[in-house]
Design a protein around this motif. Structure first.
Motif, PDB file in Angstrom:
ATOM      1  N   VAL A 271      75.383  94.718  44.065  1.00 37.36           N
ATOM      2  CA  VAL A 271      76.526  93.888  43.679  1.00 37.36           C
ATOM      3  C   VAL A 271      76.132  93.184  42.393  1.00 37.36           C
ATOM      4  O   VAL A 271      75.103  92.508  42.346  1.00 37.36           O
ATOM      5  N   GLU A 272      76.922  93.377  41.347  1.00 38.14           N
ATOM      6  CA  GLU A 272      76.563  92.801  40.047  1.00 38.14           C
ATOM      7  C   GLU A 272      77.622  91.804  39.594  1.00 38.14           C
ATOM      8  O   GLU A 272      78.775  91.834  40.028  1.00 38.14           O
ATOM      9  N   THR A 273      77.212  90.908  38.705  1.00 34.19           N
ATOM     10  CA  THR A 273      78.117  89.898  38.179  1.00 34.19           C
ATOM     11  C   THR A 273      77.725  89.545  36.757  1.00 34.19           C
ATOM     12  O   THR A 273      76.549  89.634  36.381  1.00 34.19           O
ATOM     13  N   ASN A 274      78.724  89.155  35.967  1.00 36.92           N
ATOM     14  CA  ASN A 274      78.451  88.585  34.649  1.00 36.92           C
ATOM     15  C   ASN A 274      78.725  87.084  34.642  1.00 36.92           C
ATOM     16  O   ASN A 274      78.812  86.462  33.584  1.00 36.92           O
ATOM     17  N   GLY A 275      78.873  86.528  35.847  1.00 35.90           N
ATOM     18  CA  GLY A 275      79.168  85.113  35.989  1.00 35.90           C
ATOM     19  C   GLY A 275      80.637  84.828  36.214  1.00 35.90           C
ATOM     20  O   GLY A 275      81.000  83.765  36.729  1.00 35.90           O
ATOM     21  N   VAL A 276      81.487  85.770  35.832  1.00 27.15           N
ATOM     22  CA  VAL A 276      82.933  85.609  35.999  1.00 27.15           C
ATOM     23  C   VAL A 276      83.510  86.734  36.848  1.00 27.15           C
ATOM     24  O   VAL A 276      84.410  86.515  37.657  1.00 27.15           O
ATOM     25  N   HIS A 277      82.975  87.911  36.684  1.00 28.07           N
ATOM     26  CA  HIS A 277      83.513  89.124  37.297  1.00 28.07           C
ATOM     27  C   HIS A 277      82.419  89.775  38.134  1.00 28.07           C
ATOM     28  O   HIS A 277      81.240  89.672  37.804  1.00 28.07           O
ATOM     29  N   THR A 278      82.808  90.459  39.212  1.00 31.88           N
ATOM     30  CA  THR A 278      81.842  91.169  40.049  1.00 31.88           C
ATOM     31  C   THR A 278      82.214  92.640  40.151  1.00 31.88           C
ATOM     32  O   THR A 278      83.372  93.029  39.953  1.00 31.88           O
ATOM     33  N   ALA A 279      81.210  93.461  40.475  1.00 34.68           N
ATOM     34  CA  ALA A 279      81.409  94.895  40.617  1.00 34.68           C
ATOM     35  C   ALA A 279      80.455  95.438  41.656  1.00 34.68           C
ATOM     36  O   ALA A 279      79.429  94.823  41.974  1.00 34.68           O
ATOM     37  N   LEU A 280      80.773  96.614  42.173  1.00 32.90           N
ATOM     38  CA  LEU A 280      79.919  97.319  43.133  1.00 32.90           C
ATOM     39  C   LEU A 280      79.239  98.476  42.423  1.00 32.90           C
ATOM     40  O   LEU A 280      79.903  99.301  41.782  1.00 32.90           O
ATOM     41  N   VAL A 281      77.919  98.523  42.522  1.00 27.61           N
ATOM     42  CA  VAL A 281      77.132  99.582  41.887  1.00 27.61           C
ATOM     43  C   VAL A 281      76.654 100.524  42.989  1.00 27.61           C
ATOM     44  O   VAL A 281      75.942 100.113  43.906  1.00 27.61           O
ATOM     45  N   LEU A 282      77.037 101.790  42.872  1.00 22.77           N
ATOM     46  CA  LEU A 282      76.816 102.756  43.942  1.00 22.77           C
ATOM     47  C   LEU A 282      76.043 103.958  43.432  1.00 22.77           C
ATOM     48  O   LEU A 282      76.168 104.340  42.255  1.00 22.77           O
ATOM     49  N   PRO A 283      75.237 104.577  44.295  1.00 22.33           N
ATOM     50  CA  PRO A 283      74.544 105.803  43.881  1.00 22.33           C
ATOM     51  C   PRO A 283      75.554 106.883  43.513  1.00 22.33           C
ATOM     52  O   PRO A 283      76.581 107.050  44.174  1.00 22.33           O
ATOM     53  N   LEU A 284      75.227 107.613  42.453  1.00 24.08           N
ATOM     54  CA  LEU A 284      76.180 108.609  41.948  1.00 24.08           C
ATOM     55  C   LEU A 284      76.442 109.715  42.960  1.00 24.08           C
ATOM     56  O   LEU A 284      77.581 110.174  43.119  1.00 24.08           O
ATOM     57  N   VAL A 285      75.387 110.134  43.661  1.00 19.57           N
ATOM     58  CA  VAL A 285      75.523 111.243  44.615  1.00 19.57           C
ATOM     59  C   VAL A 285      74.805 110.896  45.906  1.00 19.57           C
ATOM     60  O   VAL A 285      73.624 110.522  45.904  1.00 19.57           O
ATOM     61  N   THR A 286      75.514 110.985  47.017  1.00 16.38           N
ATOM     62  CA  THR A 286      74.949 110.889  48.359  1.00 16.38           C
ATOM     63  C   THR A 286      75.671 111.926  49.223  1.00 16.38           C
ATOM     64  O   THR A 286      76.707 112.473  48.816  1.00 16.38           O
ATOM     65  N   PRO A 287      75.170 112.207  50.413  1.00 15.62           N
ATOM     66  CA  PRO A 287      75.909 113.117  51.294  1.00 15.62           C
ATOM     67  C   PRO A 287      77.320 112.618  51.602  1.00 15.62           C
ATOM     68  O   PRO A 287      78.209 113.422  51.901  1.00 15.62           O
ATOM     69  N   GLU A 288      77.495 111.299  51.544  1.00 22.51           N
ATOM     70  CA  GLU A 288      78.805 110.723  51.876  1.00 22.51           C
ATOM     71  C   GLU A 288      79.808 110.860  50.734  1.00 22.51           C
ATOM     72  O   GLU A 288      81.010 110.977  50.970  1.00 22.51           O
ATOM     73  N   ARG A 289      79.337 110.819  49.481  1.00 23.57           N
ATOM     74  CA  ARG A 289      80.252 110.908  48.347  1.00 23.57           C
ATOM     75  C   ARG A 289      79.510 111.288  47.072  1.00 23.57           C
ATOM     76  O   ARG A 289      78.499 110.686  46.722  1.00 23.57           O
ATOM     77  N   ASP A 290      80.050 112.293  46.410  1.00 26.00           N
ATOM     78  CA  ASP A 290      79.650 112.650  45.056  1.00 26.00           C
ATOM     79  C   ASP A 290      80.757 112.133  44.136  1.00 26.00           C
ATOM     80  O   ASP A 290      81.880 112.632  44.156  1.00 26.00           O
TER      81      ASP A 290
END
Length: 235
Positions: free
Chosen positions: A58-77
């Motif tokens: 979970v990332e933030t610039n102090g105002v906004h947040t985002a979800l950082v996810l692995p590019l490829v897993t068995p669950e989702r490419d």
């Protein structure tokens, strides 16, 4: 020297303007207070980070947040849905995607907060705005105070992916250049309002996967307070 004839109308104009500014300041103060209280109320309060699973961030610039996810897993490419070919530097060895949602005009037309006009703020307060998706491609992002790792189970990750799918572009992708050579914007469903903010999207997505987060998190701090900081780092 003030014209004595013009002075009374001028005073009559200043008085309601002063009260309007006081009311606006009170409104923002109340919004901030409710946001602070709402973010302290947990959803999925019993959730605990598992010993094994998938690491997201979970990332933030102090105002906004985002979800950082692995590019490829068995669950989702993510590559077919959010291809690197849509960014200006498509050939880098990307390993992760950062996904967030926000207000279209703010994202596209205000590269810095100094570019945010009062008219845009008042429009969002009054009627809201169209949603848009921001996607950045990263190469092995390193954990830091502003990008914190979070381990979740594979089932929780599947639920997280399913929730993000609700915000993905429907049908043909319509993209816009990002701020850098590794990010891009996509038109996406959803309406941005004072109650459904970019940070609320992040916490709603986490909550849908069963992960502990705040109930109402209009501000970035309300999201990040539920993500453990790195050892030795401040919250």
């Amino acid at each position: 020297m003030v014209d004595p004839v013009a002075a009374p109308p001028l005073r009559r104009l200043i008085r309601p303007l002063r009260w309007a500014l006081i009311a606006l300041a009170g409104l923002f103060a109340a919004y901030a207070l409710i946001g602070w209280i709402g973010s302290a109320i947990p959803r999925n309060a019993d959730w605990r980070e598992p010993d094994h699973g998938i690491e997201i961030m979970v990332e933030t610039n102090g105002v906004h947040t985002a979800l950082v996810l692995p590019l490829v897993t068995p669950e989702r490419d993510w590559r077919p849905l959010l291809p690197a070919s849509d960014v200006a530097a498509p050939t880098q060895p990307y390993t992760h995607v950062s996904i967030s949602w926000g207000e279209r005009e703010v994202f596209l037309e205000t590269p810095t907060w100094w570019d945010l006009s009062p008219a845009t703020v008042l429009r969002i307060i009054g009627i809201g705005g169209d949603g848009i998706l921001h996607v950045a491609h990263y190469v092995r992002p390193a954990p830091a105070p502003d990008i914190r790792p979070l381990r979740i189970t594979r089932d929780q990750y599947r639920r997280l992916v399913a929730e993000i799918d609700r915000s993905l572009p429907q049908g043909r992708r319509v993209g816009y250049p990002g701020y850098y050579d590794y990010d891009v914007f996509y038109e996406a469903p959803g309406r941005y309002t004072m109650t459904k903010t970019c940070n609320q999207w992040t916490s709603d997505t986490l909550a849908a996967a069963g992960i502990r987060t705040g109930w109402w998190t209009p501000f970035a701090g309300g999201v990040m307070k539920w993500v453990p900081p790195l050892a030795g780092a401040g919250s």
